[in-house]
Scaffold this motif. Sequence first.
Motif, PDB file in Angstrom:
ATOM      1  N   VAL A  22      88.499 -15.818 -60.737  1.00 24.86           N
ATOM      2  CA  VAL A  22      89.797 -15.202 -60.410  1.00 24.86           C
ATOM      3  C   VAL A  22      90.956 -16.279 -60.635  1.00 24.86           C
ATOM      4  CG1 VAL A  22      90.825 -14.163 -58.254  1.00 24.86           C
ATOM      5  CG2 VAL A  22      88.287 -13.901 -58.774  1.00 24.86           C
ATOM      6  N   SER A  23      90.795 -17.397 -59.999  1.00 20.91           N
ATOM      7  CA  SER A  23      92.279 -18.021 -59.800  1.00 20.91           C
ATOM      8  C   SER A  23      92.603 -18.889 -61.236  1.00 20.91           C
ATOM      9  CB  SER A  23      91.896 -19.402 -58.738  1.00 20.91           C
ATOM     10  OG  SER A  23      90.728 -20.132 -59.359  1.00 20.91           O
ATOM     11  N   LEU A  83      94.455 -16.028 -62.979  1.00 18.55           N
ATOM     12  CA  LEU A  83      95.699 -15.548 -62.091  1.00 18.55           C
ATOM     13  C   LEU A  83      96.593 -16.454 -62.298  1.00 18.55           C
ATOM     14  CD1 LEU A  83      96.874 -13.892 -59.738  1.00 18.55           C
ATOM     15  CD2 LEU A  83      95.939 -15.701 -58.229  1.00 18.55           C
ATOM     16  N   SER A 133      81.946 -18.038 -63.476  1.00 19.92           N
ATOM     17  CA  SER A 133      82.919 -18.775 -62.713  1.00 19.92           C
ATOM     18  C   SER A 133      83.172 -20.390 -62.756  1.00 19.92           C
ATOM     19  CB  SER A 133      83.227 -18.512 -61.322  1.00 19.92           C
ATOM     20  OG  SER A 133      84.242 -18.648 -60.703  1.00 19.92           O
TER      21      SER A 133
END
Length: 552
Positions: A508-509, A512, A262
């Motif tokens: 994640v972001s 997305l 990440s």
Amino acid sequence: MLFAAPAAPATTTVGNPAVNISIFGAFVLVTLAITFKASRNNKSAADYYAAGRNISGTQNGLAIAGDYLSAASFLGIAGAIAIYGYDGFLYSVGFLVAWLVALLLVAELMRNTARYTMADVLAFRMRQRPVRTAAATSTLVVSLFYLLAQMAGAGALVTLLLGVTGELAQAVVVILVGALMMVYVLVGGMRGTTYVQIIKATLLIAGAAVMTVWVLGKYGFNLSALLGGAVETSATQATPRDVLSPGGQYGATSISKLDFISLALALVFGTAGLPHVLMRFYTVPTAKDARRSVVWAIWLIGIFYLFSLVIGYGAGALVGADTILAAPGAVNAAAPLLAFELGGTILLGVIAGVAFATILAVVAGLTITASASFAHDIYASVIKKGQGNPEAEVKVARIAAVVIGAISIGLGILALQAGLNIAFLVALAFAIAASANLPTIIYTLFWQRFTTQGALWSIYGGLIACVTLILFSPVVSGAPVNPATGKSPSLIQNVDFSWFPLNNPGLVSIPLSFFLGWLGTKLSKEQPDELKNAELEVRALTGIGAEKAVAH
């Protein structure tokens, strides 16, 4: 997470406070004189926002390096390497590799299509008001997170050098730094900030070179001997670590492995979406100068990060992790403590002065970017619907700079008192930039079917997801208490409302945001303007028509 709260309340002062404050004062006076001189040429909005667009490629490359080599690069990364070794250097690798994305995908195209801010590109072929509002919101959030880190770094540095103790005294230090930063922005604008950044980059790289040569000289200019010394010193510390092997910070658990992935995504994709870096491309006269700027920046930043490797391991070998963690500023104190170990009070004062100038220059660049985005995108384009005059716009930008500075001071006090590593805090700003800005920029420049709805979904979706995950992560609450200090490294103490396990939400972001941009476009009934698409493509790839954008 990279953090290290002091092992015990530190009451000793490093170096001589009188010498330290004298060197600080000299740096501040020189840079203020440059800023006031530059302010005489601020006769228009283009002068205030983009330095009149007459900064050369070489000068802008130095200024970009000055903007990019922040307190995180000098203090945070050196401290991370000193404490964790191999894993700390991963920050340097990520920050440097990110420039290839900026060079290949963003620099020239942004310069050819924008006027003052990132929103100029995003709103070029879409509905102006909603897209500019979204882009300005994203710019303000990214800038505040970045400012938070710089304010915390400034407070940690001055606290260390002046022997300031207590939360109130540290808060006063951050307030004074913030007030000084406002003076740079309000008076000098982009031109004054650029000159300060050029001088700061030169001094920072020169100072790092001196420390690198000095450290290597102590080990017979043998890098292997230096690394061996770091290993030997680490073995004697309260928490021994294998500083030459991966896993000191990441890799011990499945969560930490995901956290590393990440972090890597945030660092590599974040640079090309940082508003204050993008704004630097608008200060050069041609697209060729924009490319030359990035090439110069890559070389200068790469050389500096090689220096940071030696400085970090040198601090680990000659100072030791225990001493670093017990000092005011904790892990961020590694480079100043190494300077004191090598050359005593004078070298410490010089290096600390350079670090302080680094923070001031970066903070000024961030503040002018955030305030320009509010004035140009919100005030002039949304509130005044393009009918405002440039003088009023610059006045609004200056007022916005004061408000933004005040907010960043408050957040910086929280971060400083929590003992968070500023390199880690900057990585959060990178995650937000990579989530909210980069997908929209890429889609706008390279996908002709991209629509206003896609842009809004991508910006707001990435921004909300990223900030929400940060708020409910161990960064804000719920991190384990350090038994040596009885404090948690989270921003908020004695509470736990965290449910997201990663410290950096980029994993994640970022995907997305790309997905939401695609989905919003596919579900939109808006028909792209073919003429605007063609104009944007020609202007971005050739530079033809870019002068028209500047003149309007």
